[in-house]
Scaffold this active site. Structure first.
Site, PDB file in Angstrom:
ATOM      1  N   ASP A  50      31.085  53.844  45.556  1.00  0.00           N
ATOM      2  CA  ASP A  50      32.298  53.757  44.805  1.00  0.00           C
ATOM      3  C   ASP A  50      34.159  53.850  45.890  1.00  0.00           C
ATOM      4  OD1 ASP A  50      34.974  53.215  42.928  1.00  0.00           O
ATOM      5  OD2 ASP A  50      33.090  53.452  41.380  1.00  0.00           O
ATOM      6  N   GLY A  72      36.096  44.796  44.565  1.00  0.00           N
ATOM      7  CA  GLY A  72      37.162  44.744  43.639  1.00  0.00           C
ATOM      8  C   GLY A  72      36.889  44.001  42.691  1.00  0.00           C
ATOM      9  N   ASN A 111      45.192  33.583  46.666  1.00  0.00           N
ATOM     10  CA  ASN A 111      46.111  33.013  47.081  1.00  0.00           C
ATOM     11  C   ASN A 111      46.997  33.434  45.135  1.00  0.00           C
ATOM     12  OD1 ASN A 111      44.919  31.102  44.503  1.00  0.00           O
ATOM     13  ND2 ASN A 111      43.277  31.582  45.882  1.00  0.00           N
ATOM     14  N   HIS A 112      45.693  34.782  44.802  1.00  0.00           N
ATOM     15  CA  HIS A 112      47.168  34.338  43.052  1.00  0.00           C
ATOM     16  C   HIS A 112      47.999  34.942  43.104  1.00  0.00           C
ATOM     17  CE1 HIS A 112      43.420  31.289  41.270  1.00  0.00           C
ATOM     18  NE2 HIS A 112      43.447  32.294  42.134  1.00  0.00           N
ATOM     19  N   TYR A 138      45.070  40.034  38.082  1.00  0.00           N
ATOM     20  CA  TYR A 138      44.524  39.467  39.391  1.00  0.00           C
ATOM     21  C   TYR A 138      45.162  40.080  40.620  1.00  0.00           C
ATOM     22  CZ  TYR A 138      41.509  37.965  42.774  1.00  0.00           C
ATOM     23  OH  TYR A 138      40.602  37.349  44.302  1.00  0.00           O
TER      24      TYR A 138
HETATM   25  C1  15L Z   1      39.995  34.028  43.971  1.00  0.00           C
HETATM   26  O1  15L Z   1      40.783  34.844  44.508  1.00  0.00           O
HETATM   27  C2  15L Z   1      38.899  34.666  43.670  1.00  0.00           C
HETATM   28  O2  15L Z   1      38.640  35.517  43.905  1.00  0.00           O
HETATM   29  C3  15L Z   1      38.257  33.064  43.116  1.00  0.00           C
HETATM   30  O3  15L Z   1      36.865  33.305  41.852  1.00  0.00           O
HETATM   31  C4  15L Z   1      38.616  31.800  43.128  1.00  0.00           C
HETATM   32  O4  15L Z   1      39.445  31.339  42.057  1.00  0.00           O
HETATM   33  C5  15L Z   1      39.529  32.001  43.639  1.00  0.00           C
HETATM   34  O5  15L Z   1      40.444  32.760  44.035  1.00  0.00           O
HETATM   35  C6  15L Z   1      40.491  30.462  44.142  1.00  0.00           C
HETATM   36  O6  15L Z   1      41.735  30.240  44.260  1.00  0.00           O
HETATM   37  O7  15L Z   1      40.030  29.385  44.195  1.00  0.00           O
END
Ligand code: 15L
Length: 269
Positions: A50, A72, A111-112, A138
């Site tokens: 882990d 993660g 990107n988030h 996230y």
């Molecule tokens: C991410 O960071 C996620 O891990 C993935 O599941 C998608 O949601 C992706 O971004 C996205 O923005 O398409």
């Protein structure tokens, strides 16, 4: 380069791609996940651990030449789950690398981290255009991942490359993906570049393919040596035929984070 690359989150979607692709580029891989590898490859070291366990990570990084940290929670969840796996986990990985003298860590950002950033009226969006604008817990964790990376680069001299990944998938399945797709072979090329770039120091780069409809600037990623080979446009006719042309006034297409920024988005997604 001596010593294997420690790959955390090796059983995940991107991990599976890298386990195949990195050895083809000459990297020995030590795969780590909380569950056993279902299909270890010849010559592949594998560890069940882990990433939030300091003792286990101290052992796992031993002798590694670099770490590629993917482990993660990969979407929205509770603050407790996200902060433990993504923030505590990344801290633990960086601290283990520092203590063991592992010189380079590649971090999976997203990107988030900057999801609420609007599409520019013209031109391409650079990584450093504006403040962190996370769209979810996230996304906040990915801002923290980048900040931890900066700390370990600036204070301790590690090379840390943060990949702000778009949509890592076998193929695009929505019209947003026509802009955000990162193909499997480009996932390998991007990580290979992040591992190979001479003395990158601290870097944050977008992780997308050479998409005709892309609007995230790839200059910084290309400066590392990333040469994307794929373009989601090959899927455009089929996707637009079903869903119609993207409406750029719709947040799904007008903001970095797409549907993660919409009012009805929640952890169920
Ligand atoms: C991410 O960071 C996620 O891990 C993935 O599941 C998608 O949601 C992706 O971004 C996205 O923005 O398409």
């Amino acid at each position: 380069m001596s010593g294997p690359v420690l790959l955390t989150g090796a059983v995940g979607r991107i991990g599976a791609v890298l386990r195949g692709g990195l050895p083809e580029r000459g990297w020995a891989v030590r795969s780590l996940d909380v569950v056993p590898l279902p299909d270890p490859r010849p010559g592949e070291e594998h560890v069940v651990a882990d990433v939030t366990d300091p003792a286990a990570m101290a052992e796992a990084v031993s002798g590694a030449s670099a770490v590629v940290h993917l482990a993660g929670v990969s979407g929205e969840s509770t603050w407790a789950a996200i902060s433990h796996a993504n923030i505590d986990g990344t801290h633990c990985v960086l601290e283990a690398a520092r203590r063991a003298g592992v010189p380079r860590v590649v971090l999976a950002s997203s990107n988030h981290a900057t999801g609420f950033t609007p599409r520019p009226a013209s031109g391409l969006l650079r990584e450093d255009d504006g403040l962190a604008r996370p769209d979810t817990f996230y996304g906040v964790s990915k801002v923290a991942v980048e900040a931890l990376g900066a700390l370990y680069a600036d204070r301790y001299g590690l090379d840390v490359v943060c990949l702000r990944i778009g949509t890592a998938a076998a193929e695009p399945t929505t019209t947003r993906h026509l802009s955000t797709w990162l193909s499997p072979r480009d996932q390998v090329s991007l990580v290979d570049a992040a591992l190979r770039a001479p003395s990158p120091g601290f870097a944050v780069v977008w992780g997308v393919s050479a998409n005709t409809r892309g609007w995230w600037d790839l200059t910084a990623a290309r400066a590392l040596g990333y040469e994307p080979a794929d373009d989601a446009e090959a899927y455009a006719a089929a996707l637009v035929g079903v869903h119609g042309e993207p409406d750029l006034a719709d947040p799904v297409h007008g903001r970095v984070g797409g549907e993660f920024t919409t009012a009805d988005f929640d952890a169920e997604h």
